[in-house]
Scaffold this motif. Structure first.
Motif, short mmCIF file in Angstrom:
data_model
loop_
_atom_site.label_atom_id
_atom_site.label_comp_id
_atom_site.label_asym_id
_atom_site.label_seq_id
_atom_site.Cartn_x
_atom_site.Cartn_y
_atom_site.Cartn_z
N ASP A 9 0.83 -1.20 0.00
CA ASP A 9 0.00 0.00 0.00
C ASP A 9 0.87 1.25 0.00
OD1 ASP A 9 -2.28 -1.52 0.03
OD2 ASP A 9 -2.62 -1.34 2.19
N MET A 10 1.96 1.22 0.75
CA MET A 10 2.86 2.36 0.83
C MET A 10 3.47 2.67 -0.54
SD MET A 10 6.29 2.73 3.23
CE MET A 10 7.15 1.45 2.30
N VAL A 11 3.86 1.61 -1.26
CA VAL A 11 4.44 1.79 -2.59
C VAL A 11 3.44 2.47 -3.52
CG1 VAL A 11 5.24 0.56 -4.65
CG2 VAL A 11 6.09 -0.11 -2.39
N VAL A 12 2.19 2.05 -3.45
CA VAL A 12 1.16 2.61 -4.33
C VAL A 12 0.82 4.05 -3.95
CG1 VAL A 12 -1.25 2.42 -5.07
CG2 VAL A 12 0.16 0.37 -4.87
N THR A 13 0.56 4.29 -2.66
CA THR A 13 0.12 5.62 -2.22
C THR A 13 1.22 6.66 -2.39
OG1 THR A 13 0.74 5.07 0.07
CG2 THR A 13 -1.55 4.71 -0.58
N GLU A 14 2.47 6.27 -2.29
CA GLU A 14 3.57 7.22 -2.42
C GLU A 14 4.10 7.30 -3.85
OE1 GLU A 14 6.52 7.04 0.63
OE2 GLU A 14 5.04 6.70 2.22
N GLY A 15 3.48 6.53 -4.75
CA GLY A 15 3.81 6.64 -6.16
C GLY A 15 5.18 6.14 -6.55
N TRP A 16 5.69 5.17 -5.82
CA TRP A 16 7.00 4.64 -6.18
C TRP A 16 6.91 3.78 -7.44
CZ3 TRP A 16 8.46 2.95 -0.52
CH2 TRP A 16 8.73 4.10 0.22
N GLN A 17 8.01 3.76 -8.18
CA GLN A 17 8.07 3.03 -9.43
C GLN A 17 9.16 1.96 -9.37
OE1 GLN A 17 5.91 3.59 -12.06
NE2 GLN A 17 4.91 4.92 -10.53
N PRO A 18 9.11 0.98 -10.28
CA PRO A 18 10.17 -0.03 -10.32
C PRO A 18 11.55 0.61 -10.37
CG PRO A 18 8.39 -0.67 -11.78
CD PRO A 18 8.06 0.72 -11.30
N GLY A 19 12.43 0.12 -9.51
CA GLY A 19 13.78 0.67 -9.42
C GLY A 19 13.96 1.64 -8.27
N ASP A 20 12.86 2.16 -7.71
CA ASP A 20 12.97 3.07 -6.57
C ASP A 20 13.40 2.30 -5.32
OD1 ASP A 20 12.19 5.16 -8.14
OD2 ASP A 20 10.12 5.23 -7.41
N ARG A 21 14.26 2.96 -4.54
CA ARG A 21 14.76 2.33 -3.32
C ARG A 21 13.73 2.43 -2.19
NH1 ARG A 21 20.06 1.71 -1.24
NH2 ARG A 21 20.87 2.97 -2.96
N LEU A 22 13.52 1.33 -1.50
CA LEU A 22 12.64 1.32 -0.33
C LEU A 22 13.38 1.87 0.88
CD1 LEU A 22 11.04 -2.21 -0.81
CD2 LEU A 22 9.83 -0.03 -0.95
N PRO A 23 12.65 2.39 1.86
CA PRO A 23 13.31 2.86 3.08
C PRO A 23 14.09 1.73 3.75
CG PRO A 23 11.02 3.59 3.01
CD PRO A 23 11.20 2.62 1.89
N GLY A 24 15.10 2.09 4.50
CA GLY A 24 15.91 1.10 5.19
C GLY A 24 15.14 0.39 6.30
N GLU A 25 15.74 -0.66 6.81
CA GLU A 25 15.09 -1.49 7.82
C GLU A 25 14.70 -0.70 9.07
OE1 GLU A 25 17.26 -4.76 10.07
OE2 GLU A 25 16.31 -5.88 8.43
N ALA A 26 15.62 0.16 9.54
CA ALA A 26 15.35 0.94 10.76
C ALA A 26 14.15 1.88 10.55
CB ALA A 26 16.58 1.74 11.16
N GLU A 27 14.10 2.51 9.38
CA GLU A 27 12.99 3.43 9.09
C GLU A 27 11.66 2.67 9.01
OE1 GLU A 27 11.51 6.56 5.63
OE2 GLU A 27 13.63 6.04 5.78
N LEU A 28 11.68 1.49 8.41
CA LEU A 28 10.45 0.70 8.31
C LEU A 28 9.99 0.23 9.69
CD1 LEU A 28 11.20 -1.44 5.12
CD2 LEU A 28 9.60 0.49 5.33
N MET A 29 10.94 -0.15 10.54
CA MET A 29 10.59 -0.56 11.91
C MET A 29 9.89 0.58 12.64
SD MET A 29 14.13 -2.56 12.90
CE MET A 29 13.76 -2.53 14.65
N GLU A 30 10.42 1.80 12.46
CA GLU A 30 9.83 2.96 13.13
C GLU A 30 8.47 3.30 12.53
OE1 GLU A 30 10.86 7.68 14.03
OE2 GLU A 30 12.37 6.36 13.13
N ARG A 31 8.37 3.23 11.19
CA ARG A 31 7.13 3.62 10.52
C ARG A 31 5.98 2.68 10.88
NH1 ARG A 31 6.25 5.32 4.25
NH2 ARG A 31 8.08 6.56 4.81
N GLY A 33 6.09 0.37 13.46
CA GLY A 33 6.09 -0.03 14.87
C GLY A 33 6.26 -1.53 15.05
N MET A 34 7.09 -2.14 14.20
CA MET A 34 7.29 -3.58 14.23
C MET A 34 8.75 -3.93 14.51
SD MET A 34 4.41 -5.13 13.71
CE MET A 34 2.74 -4.78 13.13
#
Length: 237
Positions: A9-31, A33-34
């Motif tokens: 859902d995050m990829v779609v809502t933020e308009g990311w495209q193939p080849g775009d870098r995803l946030p790092g592990e620490a940022e995803l954990m914070e975003r 809460g996992m």
């Protein structure tokens, strides 16, 4: 699973495209809460689905990845592996969809695509001389329809048509539906395809639709006969 869906859902809502870098592990954990293990499991799941690709080393990380048509067909094909599909199952859909695809493409194909279709038909310009050649000609004649499916500007229709052609090709080979040789199937199928190319060149949507429908009806009837003979051989064996 919930985290993996949230990532999609995050990829779609933020308009990311193939080849775009995803946030790092620490940022995803914070975003989200996992914990680290939960994030890593979600990333592994998305990578298995072909939606994420990880690279190591300098410039590495996790990136949005587009699932190829070939991978999508392979994954969907696994679903039907134990479904015991029949010729009727496939041709009911082919008869409904392929005439409309042909009509839609009339007058819109490039000279290059028309040349590809003609070159494809040239691969079976004579009756087969052996079971091996019969099999190859069956597969090649189905490739004609895959080429057409590639040209659709409707990605869903194009994919469905391509997938059905792929299923039918596999079914033909696995169940030896090319044996015994069927001269009528070869002759009429090739004639319909040659006539279809002319209608496509002339931009005659009505003729393209009618030719493709007749092609599908004839192939359906003759392939059901091939399937029935295969079943008889199985029972006798």
């Amino acid at each position: 699973m919930q985290v993996a869906e949230a990532l999609k859902d995050m990829v779609v809502t933020e308009g990311w495209q193939p080849g775009d870098r995803l946030p790092g592990e620490a940022e995803l954990m914070e975003r989200f809460g996992m914990a680290k293990g939960t994030i890593r499991e979600a990333m592994r799941l998305l990578e298995a689905q072909g939606l994420v690709k990880s690279r190591t080393g300098p410039g590495g990380g996790s990136f949005v990845h587009e699932v190829s048509r070939e991978r999508a067909k392979a994954l969907l094909g696994n679903y039907f592996y134990f479904k015991s599909l029949t010729i009727d199952d496939i041709y009911r859909l082919r008869r409904a969809l392929e005439p409309e695809l042909a009509a839609d493409l009339a007058g819109r194909l490039t000279a290059e695509t028309l040349a590809r279709l003609e070159a494809n038909i040239a691969e079976y310009d004579h009756p087969a001389d052996s079971p091996e050649e019969e099999r190859e000609q069956h597969v090649a004649s189905l490739r004609f329809h895959a080429i057409l499916a590639e040209q659709s500007d409707n990605p869903l229709l194009g994919f469905i048509m391509d997938f059905m052609v792929n299923l039918l090709s596999d079914l033909t080979v696995y169940r030896a539906l090319y044996a015994p040789p069927n001269r009528e199937l070869w002759e009429k199928g090739r004639d319909y395809q040659l006539r279809l190319i002319e209608a496509l060149k002339e931009g005659d949507a009505r003729a393209a639709r009618a030719i493709m429908r007749a092609h599908m009806d004839t192939a359906w009837r003759l392939m059901r006969g091939q399937e029935a003979q295969m079943q008889k051989r199985f029972i006798r064996g």
